[in-house]
Each structure stands twice: as C-alpha cells, then as structure tokens.
Design a protein around this motif. Structure first.
Motif, PDB file in Angstrom:
ATOM      1  N   UNK A   3      43.766  60.487  20.421  1.00 60.50           N
ATOM      2  CA  UNK A   3      44.443  61.522  21.185  1.00 60.50           C
ATOM      3  C   UNK A   3      43.920  62.881  20.717  1.00 60.50           C
ATOM      4  N   UNK A   4      43.779  63.794  21.665  1.00 59.40           N
ATOM      5  CA  UNK A   4      43.272  65.131  21.377  1.00 59.40           C
ATOM      6  C   UNK A   4      44.431  66.114  21.396  1.00 59.40           C
ATOM      7  N   UNK A   5      44.557  66.898  20.318  1.00 56.89           N
ATOM      8  CA  UNK A   5      45.552  67.964  20.246  1.00 56.89           C
ATOM      9  C   UNK A   5      44.813  69.291  20.325  1.00 56.89           C
ATOM     10  N   UNK A   6      45.045  70.027  21.379  1.00 57.39           N
ATOM     11  CA  UNK A   6      44.343  71.297  21.582  1.00 57.39           C
ATOM     12  C   UNK A   6      44.854  72.345  20.602  1.00 57.39           C
ATOM     13  N   UNK A  19      43.953  74.054  14.420  1.00 61.52           N
ATOM     14  CA  UNK A  19      42.615  73.641  14.846  1.00 61.52           C
ATOM     15  C   UNK A  19      42.723  72.570  15.928  1.00 61.52           C
ATOM     16  N   UNK A  20      41.676  72.451  16.749  1.00 56.47           N
ATOM     17  CA  UNK A  20      41.569  71.308  17.649  1.00 56.47           C
ATOM     18  C   UNK A  20      41.504  70.067  16.763  1.00 56.47           C
ATOM     19  N   UNK A  21      42.276  69.057  17.091  1.00 63.95           N
ATOM     20  CA  UNK A  21      42.367  67.880  16.231  1.00 63.95           C
ATOM     21  C   UNK A  21      42.289  66.611  17.065  1.00 63.95           C
ATOM     22  N   UNK A  31      41.051  62.303  12.499  1.00 62.21           N
ATOM     23  CA  UNK A  31      39.662  61.883  12.267  1.00 62.21           C
ATOM     24  C   UNK A  31      38.687  63.036  12.431  1.00 62.21           C
ATOM     25  N   UNK A  32      39.121  64.122  13.074  1.00 62.67           N
ATOM     26  CA  UNK A  32      38.248  65.284  13.234  1.00 62.67           C
ATOM     27  C   UNK A  32      39.073  66.513  13.526  1.00 62.67           C
ATOM     28  N   UNK A  33      38.616  67.629  12.975  1.00 62.64           N
ATOM     29  CA  UNK A  33      39.182  68.926  13.302  1.00 62.64           C
ATOM     30  C   UNK A  33      38.016  69.872  13.530  1.00 62.64           C
ATOM     31  N   UNK A  34      38.142  70.715  14.527  1.00 62.36           N
ATOM     32  CA  UNK A  34      37.069  71.650  14.807  1.00 62.36           C
ATOM     33  C   UNK A  34      37.651  72.900  15.435  1.00 62.36           C
ATOM     34  N   UNK A  35      36.909  73.996  15.314  1.00 66.00           N
ATOM     35  CA  UNK A  35      37.318  75.259  15.917  1.00 66.00           C
ATOM     36  C   UNK A  35      37.189  75.177  17.416  1.00 66.00           C
ATOM     37  N   UNK A  62      25.810  68.207  22.284  1.00 69.87           N
ATOM     38  CA  UNK A  62      25.725  68.288  20.826  1.00 69.87           C
ATOM     39  C   UNK A  62      26.504  67.110  20.248  1.00 69.87           C
ATOM     40  N   UNK A  63      25.886  66.385  19.315  1.00 64.04           N
ATOM     41  CA  UNK A  63      26.523  65.216  18.686  1.00 64.04           C
ATOM     42  C   UNK A  63      26.816  65.557  17.224  1.00 64.04           C
ATOM     43  N   UNK A  64      28.040  65.283  16.800  1.00 65.12           N
ATOM     44  CA  UNK A  64      28.467  65.496  15.416  1.00 65.12           C
ATOM     45  C   UNK A  64      28.892  64.168  14.822  1.00 65.12           C
ATOM     46  N   UNK A  65      28.451  63.881  13.610  1.00 64.56           N
ATOM     47  CA  UNK A  65      28.867  62.679  12.909  1.00 64.56           C
ATOM     48  C   UNK A  65      30.082  63.010  12.055  1.00 64.56           C
ATOM     49  N   UNK A  66      31.132  62.242  12.217  1.00 63.60           N
ATOM     50  CA  UNK A  66      32.389  62.486  11.526  1.00 63.60           C
ATOM     51  C   UNK A  66      32.509  61.522  10.358  1.00 63.60           C
ATOM     52  N   UNK A  67      32.849  62.061   9.203  1.00 61.28           N
ATOM     53  CA  UNK A  67      33.010  61.206   8.015  1.00 61.28           C
ATOM     54  C   UNK A  67      34.455  61.045   7.681  1.00 61.28           C
TER      55      UNK A  67
END
Length: 67
Positions: A3-6, A19-21, A31-35, A62-67
């Motif tokens: 699920x995406x939280x804006x 942050x976007x989560x 699993x990811x947070x980004x501006x 653009x592809x980002x690998x999430x750790x």
C-alpha cells in the motif's frame, strides 16, 4: 500486497513532514520511503517482492533497489 501512503508537509501547527511510504501489508512494515516524485513524474510501481521501485516519466523510467 503493498500500500502507498502519500507524503505531505504542514505549513502550520508544528507537525513534521511525512515521507511517501510503501508498506508491506502482510507484515505492516515500511519497505520504502522517498521524498517527492520529481517534477514530471507520471507514476510509480513496486515489484511483487518489494525489492525494486520504478518511477515513470514521459520518456524514461528510474529503477531503485530497496534494501
């Protein structure tokens, strides 16, 4: 499933920005947070394993690998 939280920011009230989560719904963990998505961004997608995030634009991805 994810699920995406804006994200959002607040001008008043002393609240901090969010942050976007992206949340893994099976575990409830982030699993990811980004501006903000860069200007001109058309969308995003997370692969089923939650290990890659794709940001789409009119003529590129653009592809980002999430750790």
């Amino acid at each position: 499933m994810f699920i995406y939280l804006k994200g959002m920011s607040f001008k008043h009230g002393g609240r901090s920005s969010l942050a976007n989560t992206i949340i893994d719904t099976s575990s409830g963990t982030s699993v990811a947070q980004f501006g903000r998505v860069p200007d001109g961004g058309d969308g995003f997608a997370l692969d089923p394993t939650g290990s890659r995030l794709a940001l789409g634009f009119a003529s590129s991805v653009e592809i980002y690998f999430i750790q």
